[in-house]
Write an enzyme that holds these catalytic residues in place. Structure first.
Site, short mmCIF file in Angstrom:
data_model
loop_
_atom_site.label_atom_id
_atom_site.label_comp_id
_atom_site.label_asym_id
_atom_site.label_seq_id
_atom_site.Cartn_x
_atom_site.Cartn_y
_atom_site.Cartn_z
N ASP A 1 -8.61 3.48 -0.38
CA ASP A 1 -9.24 3.54 0.94
C ASP A 1 -10.70 3.93 0.89
O ASP A 1 -11.38 3.91 1.93
CB ASP A 1 -8.49 4.55 1.83
CG ASP A 1 -8.75 5.99 1.40
OD1 ASP A 1 -9.26 6.78 2.22
OD2 ASP A 1 -8.45 6.32 0.24
N PHE B 1 -5.37 -0.76 -5.02
CA PHE B 1 -5.61 -0.50 -3.61
C PHE B 1 -6.15 0.91 -3.41
O PHE B 1 -5.56 1.88 -3.91
CB PHE B 1 -4.31 -0.64 -2.81
CG PHE B 1 -3.70 -2.02 -2.87
CD1 PHE B 1 -4.14 -3.03 -2.03
CD2 PHE B 1 -2.67 -2.29 -3.77
CE1 PHE B 1 -3.57 -4.30 -2.09
CE2 PHE B 1 -2.09 -3.55 -3.83
CZ PHE B 1 -2.55 -4.55 -2.98
N PHE C 1 -2.10 2.16 -7.05
CA PHE C 1 -2.34 2.62 -5.69
C PHE C 1 -3.05 3.97 -5.69
O PHE C 1 -2.70 4.86 -6.48
CB PHE C 1 -1.00 2.83 -4.94
CG PHE C 1 -0.12 1.63 -4.82
CD1 PHE C 1 -0.21 0.79 -3.73
CD2 PHE C 1 0.82 1.35 -5.81
CE1 PHE C 1 0.64 -0.31 -3.61
CE2 PHE C 1 1.67 0.26 -5.70
CZ PHE C 1 1.58 -0.58 -4.59
N ASP C 2 -3.99 4.13 -4.78
CA ASP C 2 -4.47 5.46 -4.43
C ASP C 2 -3.37 6.16 -3.63
O ASP C 2 -2.43 5.51 -3.14
CB ASP C 2 -5.76 5.33 -3.61
CG ASP C 2 -6.32 6.68 -3.21
OD1 ASP C 2 -6.19 7.65 -3.97
OD2 ASP C 2 -6.91 6.76 -2.11
N GLY C 3 -3.51 7.47 -3.48
CA GLY C 3 -2.49 8.22 -2.76
C GLY C 3 -2.81 8.39 -1.28
O GLY C 3 -2.31 7.66 -0.43
#
Length: 309
Positions: free
Chosen positions: A278, A276, A162-164
């Site tokens: 954004d 994932f 995951f991105d943060g």
């Protein structure tokens, strides 16, 4: 007793995210819906090739391997019901016999069914559906259909990265960066290091994975979950991210604070079943190495307003 999905991790997935229907989809996108239906019907006994999210789904379903239903995968698709027959046959041909439920809307919006499903994750190749799902507070991502397939090196682990900011965390800090630059971002994060970041769209999914891991440890599930935080943050902004996870009582197995370095090569080494992020650039770079999806949430995906005199 009526059937229930309570207590299970529920993944809703489109047919194009699960299987490679890109050739057929070109007919659909051209407006030839009848030709699309006929193509799917003609290939009814020809299993579709695995899609971007296939590995993730297959491994999550393996958590039911001891007879306990811990994970439910539901096909949620703009396909017509006739084409849905090929989806189920393809799933059975690939050993995904536990995929038993599906909703096929024949071009209508499918995201409205996320609520009665109680979905913890929605994966789709349709950007509009993903945006609507996120607006309804469901963790959702648009799969990069051209992504590299997942590695087979970790058959006993579900690996998710995951991105943060704007994924696990809200985009509060990203907004500071967008408006004030790196120096303002670093100063803001140092000043607020002890203040947890608000949850982002994928915090509920991370929490559900944490619960799944705990439940499986009490039984005899054959897999474990390994998670990674892969972020453009670097010291000193790393501390707030770590403290935020601690405040949620959720730990990740690996954390990569890359300070703007390309994420793809690092993800290639971690070998996730899905990543994932954004940021379109990060997803494009990652997709060269691992299955990836774009989380269309936060300031990076808000419309740019043009002002005239």
């Amino acid at each position: 007793m009526p059937a229930t999905l309570e207590g299970q991790l529920v993944v809703a997935i489109s047919s194009r995210a699960l299987f490679d229907f890109e050739e057929e989809n070109r007919l659909f996108e051209s407006g030839d819906t009848h030709g699309y239906m006929q193509a799917q019907l003609h290939k009814l006994d020809q299993p579709a090739a695995p899609g971007v999210a296939f590995s993730l789904v297959k491994k999550l379903l393996a958590f039911n391997g001891d007879g306990q239903r811990r994970v439910e995968v539901v096909v949620l698709s703009r396909n017509d019901p006739v084409s849905g027959m090929r989806v189920f046959r393809s799933a059975a041909a690939h050993g995904l016999n536990l995929i038993e439920r599906g909703v096929f809307t024949q071009g209508s919006d499918p995201f409205r069914y996320l609520r009665p499903l109680g979905a913890h994750l929605f994966l789709s190749a349709n950007e509009a559906d993903v945006r609507q799902a996120l607006a309804l507070k469901f963790p959702a991502a648009r799969v990069a259909t051209g992504s590299m397939q997942a590695s087979n090196e970790h058959p006993d682990e579900v690996r998710i990265a995951f991105d943060g900011d704007a994924v696990l965390f809200d985009d509060e800090a990203e907004r500071v960066y967008q408006h004030g630059g790196l120096q303002a971002f670093q100063a803001h994060e140092v000043e607020n290091a002890a203040l947890p970041l608000p949850p982002g769209p994928f915090q509920p999914f991370l929490a559900a994975l944490h619960q799944l891991q705990q439940a499986s440890q009490q039984g005899a599930a054959p897999l474990r979950i390994r998670t990674a935080l892969v972020t453009a943050r670097s010291a000193p902004a790393h501390e707030r991210a770590i403290r935020t996870l601690m405040s949620w009582n959720i730990a990740v197995d690996e954390a990569m604070f890359l300070g703007g370095l390309p994420k793809g090569p690092f993800l290639r080494e971690f070998e996730p079943d899905f990543f994932f992020d954004d940021q379109t650039g990060h997803v494009s770079n990652a997709a060269e190495h691992v299955p990836s999806g774009l989380v269309t949430y936060g300031i990076s995906h808000e419309p740019v307003l043009a002002f005239s005199e």
